[in-house]
Design an enzyme around this catalytic site. Structure first.
Site, PDB file in Angstrom:
ATOM      1  N   ASP A 179      56.723   5.217  -7.520  1.00  0.00           N
ATOM      2  CA  ASP A 179      55.627   4.258  -7.338  1.00  0.00           C
ATOM      3  C   ASP A 179      54.696   4.630  -6.185  1.00  0.00           C
ATOM      4  OD1 ASP A 179      58.148   3.541  -5.923  1.00  0.00           O
ATOM      5  OD2 ASP A 179      56.918   2.001  -4.991  1.00  0.00           O
TER       6      ASP A 179
ATOM      7  N   ARG B  27      71.889  25.412  -8.066  1.00  0.00           N
ATOM      8  CA  ARG B  27      70.539  24.886  -7.850  1.00  0.00           C
ATOM      9  C   ARG B  27      70.127  25.057  -6.400  1.00  0.00           C
ATOM     10  NH1 ARG B  27      70.307  19.206  -8.316  1.00  0.00           N
ATOM     11  NH2 ARG B  27      68.357  19.775  -7.324  1.00  0.00           N
TER      12      ARG B  27
ATOM     13  N   ILE C 263      69.574   5.913   2.493  1.00  0.00           N
ATOM     14  CA  ILE C 263      68.416   6.436   1.750  1.00  0.00           C
ATOM     15  C   ILE C 263      68.586   6.245   0.241  1.00  0.00           C
ATOM     16  CG2 ILE C 263      66.971   8.479   1.294  1.00  0.00           C
ATOM     17  CD1 ILE C 263      66.825   7.644   4.218  1.00  0.00           C
TER      18      ILE C 263
ATOM     19  N   LYS D  32      65.121  25.537   0.308  1.00  0.00           N
ATOM     20  CA  LYS D  32      64.763  25.123  -1.058  1.00  0.00           C
ATOM     21  C   LYS D  32      63.710  24.013  -1.046  1.00  0.00           C
ATOM     22  CE  LYS D  32      67.480  22.086  -3.437  1.00  0.00           C
ATOM     23  NZ  LYS D  32      66.708  20.980  -3.995  1.00  0.00           N
ATOM     24  N   ASN D  33      63.934  22.999  -0.218  1.00  0.00           N
ATOM     25  CA  ASN D  33      63.050  21.836  -0.291  1.00  0.00           C
ATOM     26  C   ASN D  33      61.690  22.077   0.349  1.00  0.00           C
ATOM     27  OD1 ASN D  33      65.002  20.558  -1.696  1.00  0.00           O
ATOM     28  ND2 ASN D  33      65.624  19.148  -0.059  1.00  0.00           N
TER      29      ASN D  33
ATOM     30  N   ASP E  54      71.193  14.478   2.855  1.00  0.00           N
ATOM     31  CA  ASP E  54      71.675  15.669   2.138  1.00  0.00           C
ATOM     32  C   ASP E  54      72.865  16.342   2.839  1.00  0.00           C
ATOM     33  OD1 ASP E  54      69.793  15.193   0.240  1.00  0.00           O
ATOM     34  OD2 ASP E  54      68.468  16.844   0.759  1.00  0.00           O
TER      35      ASP E  54
ATOM     36  N   ARG F 243      63.708  17.788 -10.881  1.00  0.00           N
ATOM     37  CA  ARG F 243      62.805  16.685 -10.557  1.00  0.00           C
ATOM     38  C   ARG F 243      61.595  17.122  -9.751  1.00  0.00           C
ATOM     39  NH1 ARG F 243      64.066  11.632 -10.444  1.00  0.00           N
ATOM     40  NH2 ARG F 243      62.564  11.487  -8.766  1.00  0.00           N
TER      41      ARG F 243
ATOM     42  N   CYS G  67      68.545   9.787 -11.354  1.00  0.00           N
ATOM     43  CA  CYS G  67      69.539  10.861 -11.371  1.00  0.00           C
ATOM     44  C   CYS G  67      70.824  10.331 -10.753  1.00  0.00           C
ATOM     45  CB  CYS G  67      69.032  12.096 -10.645  1.00  0.00           C
ATOM     46  SG  CYS G  67      69.020  11.922  -8.889  1.00  0.00           S
TER      47      CYS G  67
ATOM     48  N   ARG H 132      65.345   6.769  -8.053  1.00  0.00           N
ATOM     49  CA  ARG H 132      64.288   7.698  -7.675  1.00  0.00           C
ATOM     50  C   ARG H 132      62.927   7.355  -8.294  1.00  0.00           C
ATOM     51  NH1 ARG H 132      67.144  13.408  -6.434  1.00  0.00           N
ATOM     52  NH2 ARG H 132      65.435  13.424  -4.981  1.00  0.00           N
ATOM     53  N   PRO H 133      62.357   6.216  -7.888  1.00  0.00           N
ATOM     54  CA  PRO H 133      61.051   5.829  -8.427  1.00  0.00           C
ATOM     55  C   PRO H 133      59.917   6.724  -7.904  1.00  0.00           C
ATOM     56  CG  PRO H 133      61.700   4.346  -6.666  1.00  0.00           C
ATOM     57  CD  PRO H 133      62.855   5.280  -6.884  1.00  0.00           C
TER      58      PRO H 133
END
Ligand code: UD1
Length: 430
Positions: free
Chosen positions: A132, A407, A336, A22-23, A314, A100, A124, A129-130
């Site tokens: 920047d 998901r 993380i 998925k990622n 994860d 996201r 979330c 979860r910035p």
């Protein structure tokens, strides 16, 4: 809001076919926006996150052609994405809030079409979860960025310019976005402290096949020599290391023996080392590995999540579930995400003995057995951890809010049923 019902107590035996990652699929689908030629991606998993991203691309004007085909022994999806000219450069709130990773359109649209409006995804369940790093890197490359009405509005006069950017965290998302932006920028971009996750190497692979000039894959310094144009390509994405690691824990926690076919063991060295220390045996096969814990006495092990090749965040929740029924104490440290212990209270409702210290660490003291309960999933990986607990709990566990699992875990009940789990989806009409 479907539910999953599990009756625990059955060891799992047989084969699970691991799906495409998925990622990896998510940024690679967005990379198709970098060319006006068709891009065909093979081995895309059947997941709701993919459907959500496809819906966003459709509204940007991408033509999408999907076909199912048998590859590597199981049914997979091949999808062709073709964006000759976008009809919109806006990623609206309704799409981004559902998924996201929609923010992967930022780099490609800005670099190719010089304007993009992206709804800010916000935080979330697992953290703030910035963005920047994404935004400041694009600014260093010449973008003008404003935050207006919850949107990032980014423009650039002419092409983005190559720049030397140093990330304060080795962000996967920012590495993908800046790689894609830099591929079509003018001049050379160097990313320092880039993420080294295998998903990044796969993105670099397809970008280079499309005509990009990127050096340094699998290292933390990436050099991208911008080119004027990229072209269409066909690319097969890698398999999902997190899905493989999740089913590996399922085999171990139930004292079963499961072959993970097409599992990328090479990307799972740290978690597999911990699984071995816990007491499971791992046998490599030609195209994956077997986890055998039939006669294992499971013993708790410490887990410290970190950037790749460290232990993946994860898989933290799934390994915590394993430690709940392993002998002795295990310290789980999450480095993380600042809020990734939401599964703890749910596991405790099933009888787990866990003490959380601050935001970052938890001590799990193994118990002899868990007992079934109705539980609530809070995010994708936490949901799988609750399934794992249900597989060994006495009685009937109901996991609520299954949409989280849909998901990111393809055909979950089918895969579990094939290895002997007593699991069933309870459909709740909308
Ligand atoms: C990706 C994965 C997610 C995984 C995470 C870490 C996808 C779709 N999601 O998320 O499943 O848990 O990697 O392996 O691939 N950070 C900043 N500023 C930024 C960006 C990130 O401070 O601009 C921080 C984050 O708060 C976090 C750390 O960097 O502490 C890692 O985040 P990042 O690697 O960006 O995660 P994602 O790409 O969002």
């Amino acid at each position: 809001m479907d539910k999953i019902k599990i009756i625990g107590g059955k060891p799992l035996f047989g084969k699970v076919f691991i799906s495409g990652a998925k990622n990896t699929a998510l940024p690679i689908i967005c990379a198709s926006l970098l060319t006006d030629e068709p891009v065909t991606i093979q081995n895309i998993p059947f997941l709701s996150d993919i459907k959500s991203l496809n819906a966003l691309l459709l509204q940007l004007g991408t033509k999408i052609e999907e076909k199912s085909e048998e590859r590597n022994g199981h049914l997979t999806q091949t999808i062709t994405y073709h964006t000759p000219q976008p009809t919109s450069l806006v990623a609206p709130y309704d799409y981004v809030r559902k998924m996201r990773a929609s923010y992967y359109v930022l780099g490609p649209l800005l670099t190719k079409y010089r304007h993009v409006e992206l709804s800010l995804p916000g935080g979330c369940a697992i953290g703030a979860r910035p963005m920047d790093i994404h935004l400041s890197s694009l600014e260093q490359m010449g973008a003008k960025i404003e935050i207006k009405n919850g949107y990032v509005v980014a423009d650039v006069d002419g092409r983005l310019q190559g720049a030397h950017v140093a990330f304060h965290s080795a962000s996967v998302g920012a590495t993908c976005n800046i790689l894609m932006a830099a591929a079509l920028a003018e001049g050379t971009t160097v990313i320092e402290n880039a993420a080294k996750e295998p998903e990044i190497a796969d993105l670099i692979d397809i970008l280079n096949k499309m005509g990009a000039q990127i050096e340094g894959a699998n290292t933390s310094t990436l050099t991208i020599h911008g080119v004027e144009k990229l072209h269409g390509v066909t690319h097969e994405i890698i398999n999902d290391r997190i899905e493989a690691g999740s089913y590996a824990v399922a085999a171990a926690i139930t004292h079963g023996r499961v072959e993970l076919v097409n599992a990328p063991a090479q990307f799972l060295q740290t978690p597999l080392d911990i699984l071995r220390k816990t007491g499971a045996t791992i046998e490599m096969t030609d195209n994956g590995f077997i986890v055998d814990a039939q006669n294992a006495k499971l013993v708790g092990q410490d887990v410290f999540t970190d950037y790749y090749p460290g232990f993946p965040t994860d898989l933290q929740a799934q390994f915590m579930a394993l430690m709940c029924v392993s002998e002795g104490a295990a310290m789980i440290t999450e480095s993380i995400w600042e809020n990734r212990f939401m599964h703890v209270p749910e596991l405790m409702r099933m009888g787990a003995n866990i003490n959380v210290h601050g935001h970052a660490s938890a001590i799990v003291r193994g118990v002899e057995k868990l007992s079934a309960a109705p539980v609530m999933s809070t995010d994708l990986r936490a949901s799988f951890a609750l399934i794992l607990a249900g597989l060994v709990a006495e009685g009937e566990t109901i996991v609520n809010r299954v949409y989280h699992l849909d998901r990111g875990y393809e055909h979950l009940e089918e895969k579990f049923k094939a290895i002997g789990a007593d699991i069933e989806r309870i459909k709740i009409p909308d």
